[in-house]
Design a protein around this motif. Structure first.
Motif, short mmCIF file in Angstrom:
data_model
loop_
_atom_site.label_atom_id
_atom_site.label_comp_id
_atom_site.label_asym_id
_atom_site.label_seq_id
_atom_site.Cartn_x
_atom_site.Cartn_y
_atom_site.Cartn_z
N GLN A 59 0.85 -1.18 0.00
CA GLN A 59 0.00 0.00 0.00
C GLN A 59 0.89 1.24 0.00
OE1 GLN A 59 -3.24 -0.32 2.79
NE2 GLN A 59 -3.17 1.87 3.19
N PHE A 112 0.05 -1.23 -5.81
CA PHE A 112 -1.13 -2.04 -6.10
C PHE A 112 -1.53 -1.94 -7.56
CE2 PHE A 112 -3.17 -1.98 -1.58
CZ PHE A 112 -2.17 -2.80 -1.13
N ILE A 171 0.86 -9.27 -0.76
CA ILE A 171 0.24 -7.95 -0.78
C ILE A 171 0.17 -7.47 0.66
CG2 ILE A 171 -1.87 -6.66 -1.31
CD1 ILE A 171 -2.48 -8.89 -3.40
N TYR A 229 -1.03 -4.51 3.26
CA TYR A 229 -2.04 -3.46 3.35
C TYR A 229 -2.37 -3.21 4.82
CZ TYR A 229 -5.31 -7.13 4.52
OH TYR A 229 -5.94 -8.17 5.15
N ILE A 240 -9.28 -4.62 -0.04
CA ILE A 240 -8.24 -5.63 0.09
C ILE A 240 -8.60 -6.63 1.20
CG2 ILE A 240 -5.83 -6.07 0.68
CD1 ILE A 240 -6.15 -4.92 -2.08
#
Length: 86
Positions: A7, A27, A36, A38, A45
């Motif tokens: 992020q 992203f 990923i 976040y 997400i």
């Protein structure tokens, strides 16, 4: 080298993972990612499915809220949040 989408506003995490040798992307970038990262504040997400197949295909989702960089690296490398017995 593992590729991690982080992020954009998680600047400290982006820098720390980059310093540990991970390739960091946004992203919006396209292509394969291994993880990923976040926060709870990033809408959309958190509701994605975090199932990983037996072949470990797909990206592991890492909610960075209240986690140290060591915990985040562990999750990326082990593809799980922690041992059931620790």
């Amino acid at each position: 080298m593992k590729t991690v989408a982080v992020q954009e506003d998680l600047v400290d995490i982006r820098e720390a993972l980059n310093n540990k040798g991970y390739k960091i992307i946004d992203f919006k970038d396209e292509g394969h990612v291994d993880a990923i990262v976040y926060t709870n504040h990033h809408s959309g997400i958190a509701s994605l499915n975090n199932d990983v197949s037996k072949d470990n295909l797909g990206a592991v989702l890492v909610n960075s809220t209240n986690k140290s960089i060591e915990e985040i690296v562990y999750i990326i490398e082990k593809r799980r949040y922690g041992s059931l017995f620790s």
